[in-house]
Design a protein around this motif. Sequence first.
Motif, PDB file in Angstrom:
ATOM      1  N   GLY A   1       0.821  -1.206   0.000  1.00 10.55           N
ATOM      2  CA  GLY A   1       0.000   0.000   0.000  1.00 10.55           C
ATOM      3  C   GLY A   1       0.853   1.253   0.000  1.00 10.55           C
ATOM      4  O   GLY A   1       2.018   1.257   0.392  1.00 10.55           O
ATOM      5  N   GLY A   2       0.265   2.344  -0.461  1.00 15.09           N
ATOM      6  CA  GLY A   2       0.955   3.633  -0.456  1.00 15.09           C
ATOM      7  C   GLY A   2       0.909   4.278   0.915  1.00 15.09           C
ATOM      8  O   GLY A   2      -0.048   4.121   1.685  1.00 15.09           O
ATOM      9  N   GLY A   3       1.969   5.019   1.252  1.00 15.42           N
ATOM     10  CA  GLY A   3       1.982   5.766   2.501  1.00 15.42           C
ATOM     11  C   GLY A   3       1.031   6.947   2.456  1.00 15.42           C
ATOM     12  O   GLY A   3       0.782   7.532   1.403  1.00 15.42           O
ATOM     13  N   GLY A   4       0.480   7.293   3.594  1.00 13.74           N
ATOM     14  CA  GLY A   4      -0.408   8.442   3.681  1.00 13.74           C
ATOM     15  C   GLY A   4       0.344   9.749   3.502  1.00 13.74           C
ATOM     16  O   GLY A   4       1.537   9.843   3.802  1.00 13.74           O
ATOM     17  N   GLY A   5      -0.344  10.765   3.009  1.00 16.76           N
ATOM     18  CA  GLY A   5       0.236  12.088   2.847  1.00 16.76           C
ATOM     19  C   GLY A   5      -0.459  13.105   3.725  1.00 16.76           C
ATOM     20  O   GLY A   5      -1.475  12.816   4.365  1.00 16.76           O
ATOM     21  N   ALA A   6       0.067  14.316   3.739  1.00 15.66           N
ATOM     22  CA  ALA A   6      -0.542  15.375   4.533  1.00 15.66           C
ATOM     23  C   ALA A   6      -1.839  15.875   3.925  1.00 15.66           C
ATOM     24  O   ALA A   6      -2.612  16.563   4.589  1.00 15.66           O
ATOM     25  N   GLY A   7      -2.093  15.521   2.635  1.00 15.36           N
ATOM     26  CA  GLY A   7      -3.308  15.964   1.975  1.00 15.36           C
ATOM     27  C   GLY A   7      -4.278  14.872   1.615  1.00 15.36           C
ATOM     28  O   GLY A   7      -5.349  15.159   1.077  1.00 15.36           O
ATOM     29  N   GLY A   8      -3.945  13.611   1.882  1.00 15.51           N
ATOM     30  CA  GLY A   8      -4.862  12.532   1.530  1.00 15.51           C
ATOM     31  C   GLY A   8      -4.314  11.174   1.896  1.00 15.51           C
ATOM     32  O   GLY A   8      -3.116  11.000   2.143  1.00 15.51           O
ATOM     33  N   VAL A   9      -5.195  10.178   1.921  1.00 16.72           N
ATOM     34  CA  VAL A   9      -4.816   8.819   2.301  1.00 16.72           C
ATOM     35  C   VAL A   9      -3.952   8.166   1.230  1.00 16.72           C
ATOM     36  O   VAL A   9      -4.006   8.520   0.042  1.00 16.72           O
ATOM     37  N   GLY A  10      -3.151   7.192   1.648  1.00 17.21           N
ATOM     38  CA  GLY A  10      -2.397   6.394   0.706  1.00 17.21           C
ATOM     39  C   GLY A  10      -3.302   5.469  -0.082  1.00 17.21           C
ATOM     40  O   GLY A  10      -4.345   5.017   0.404  1.00 17.21           O
ATOM     41  N   GLY A  11      -2.897   5.176  -1.320  1.00 13.01           N
ATOM     42  CA  GLY A  11      -3.702   4.309  -2.169  1.00 13.01           C
ATOM     43  C   GLY A  11      -3.590   2.847  -1.779  1.00 13.01           C
ATOM     44  O   GLY A  11      -2.534   2.382  -1.329  1.00 13.01           O
ATOM     45  N   ASN A  12      -4.668   2.099  -1.951  1.00 12.27           N
ATOM     46  CA  ASN A  12      -4.655   0.660  -1.714  1.00 12.27           C
ATOM     47  C   ASN A  12      -4.053  -0.064  -2.918  1.00 12.27           C
ATOM     48  O   ASN A  12      -4.218   0.354  -4.068  1.00 12.27           O
ATOM     49  N   ALA A  13      -3.362  -1.172  -2.653  1.00 14.48           N
ATOM     50  CA  ALA A  13      -2.947  -2.065  -3.733  1.00 14.48           C
ATOM     51  C   ALA A  13      -4.182  -2.631  -4.421  1.00 14.48           C
ATOM     52  O   ALA A  13      -5.252  -2.761  -3.820  1.00 14.48           O
ATOM     53  N   ASP A  14      -4.023  -2.998  -5.712  1.00  8.84           N
ATOM     54  CA  ASP A  14      -5.231  -3.255  -6.495  1.00  8.84           C
ATOM     55  C   ASP A  14      -5.664  -4.723  -6.595  1.00  8.84           C
ATOM     56  O   ASP A  14      -6.650  -5.032  -7.264  1.00  8.84           O
ATOM     57  N   ASN A  15      -4.918  -5.643  -5.968  1.00  5.81           N
ATOM     58  CA  ASN A  15      -5.323  -7.045  -5.933  1.00  5.81           C
ATOM     59  C   ASN A  15      -5.401  -7.711  -7.304  1.00  5.81           C
ATOM     60  O   ASN A  15      -6.109  -8.700  -7.475  1.00  5.81           O
ATOM     61  N   VAL A  16      -4.703  -7.197  -8.276  1.00  4.24           N
ATOM     62  CA  VAL A  16      -4.611  -7.859  -9.577  1.00  4.24           C
ATOM     63  C   VAL A  16      -3.399  -8.780  -9.555  1.00  4.24           C
ATOM     64  O   VAL A  16      -2.274  -8.323  -9.356  1.00  4.24           O
ATOM     65  N   PRO A  17      -3.570 -10.090  -9.719  1.00  2.00           N
ATOM     66  CA  PRO A  17      -2.454 -11.021  -9.496  1.00  2.00           C
ATOM     67  C   PRO A  17      -1.242 -10.781 -10.388  1.00  2.00           C
ATOM     68  O   PRO A  17      -0.108 -10.904  -9.944  1.00  2.00           O
TER      69      PRO A  17
END
Length: 267
Positions: A147-163
């Motif tokens: 997963g992506g780390g959180g930023g000061a302006g928004g949440v980190g992105g989730n991994a997309d679960n595509v194998p």
Amino acid sequence: LTSDATYNYRTFTSSGNLIVSGGTLTADILIIAGGGGGGMYGGGGGAGGVVYSTSQSLTPTTYSVVIGGGGNGYPADSPASNGGNGSSSTFSMTTATGGGGGGKYQTNGLSGGSGGGGGAWNNNTGGSGTAGQGYAGGNGDYGYHGGGGGGAGGVGGNADNVPYKGHSGNGGTGTSSYSSWSMTTGTGSSGYYAGGGGGGGSLISGNPQYGGSGGAGGGGNGDCGGSAGTPGATNTGSGGGGGGHDAIRYYGSSPGGSGIVIVRWAK
């Protein structure tokens, strides 16, 4: 010391003292902590916390300024490890919390100013952010993506679960609320501070599992199983990119960027 038409700005990129003399100074203070490091085969580092104090009365005295360093990343072939948390930045008694390290393989991200991203495998969760300072990290997935780390302006992105040929989470965006400060002082990244690091991916059987991109503000990019992720930019408080993996070895994760403190007052 720099200035625009309205304000003077004193910028600290390393620890020191602000000495006020000759009368009380009414100042606005921006404090950004060090960003978290990326995890091995894991999540991107969370950005350092951002604290803004306005119209503060600074009486004549010496004020201590501490600039937090970025959290550790790890070189290739190290044992799988969480990214290190960033260190806090302080102005006098006011503190911004260091960013959370990215979670390693099969491990949740660490909490901090902004949270680190969750590691690859087992749907690991991102770490939480500190209220008013930053956002949570994104989740890793059941396969090859952190997963992506959180930023000061928004949440980190989730991994997309595509194998196969999937994508790790992007770092959360930084804050552009202080773009005029960035322009006047020549700091930050394109008017942003404190972006999250991108999650690390993998290279399995020739299929690249793409690393996430760093968030605006200086967040480091995640590795996709061929080289180390990139560091968070210096003096932005941004998170480092997560490390990758292939069938043979772990590739390195990267450190977070150091923090910064800026004090401004009317001319």
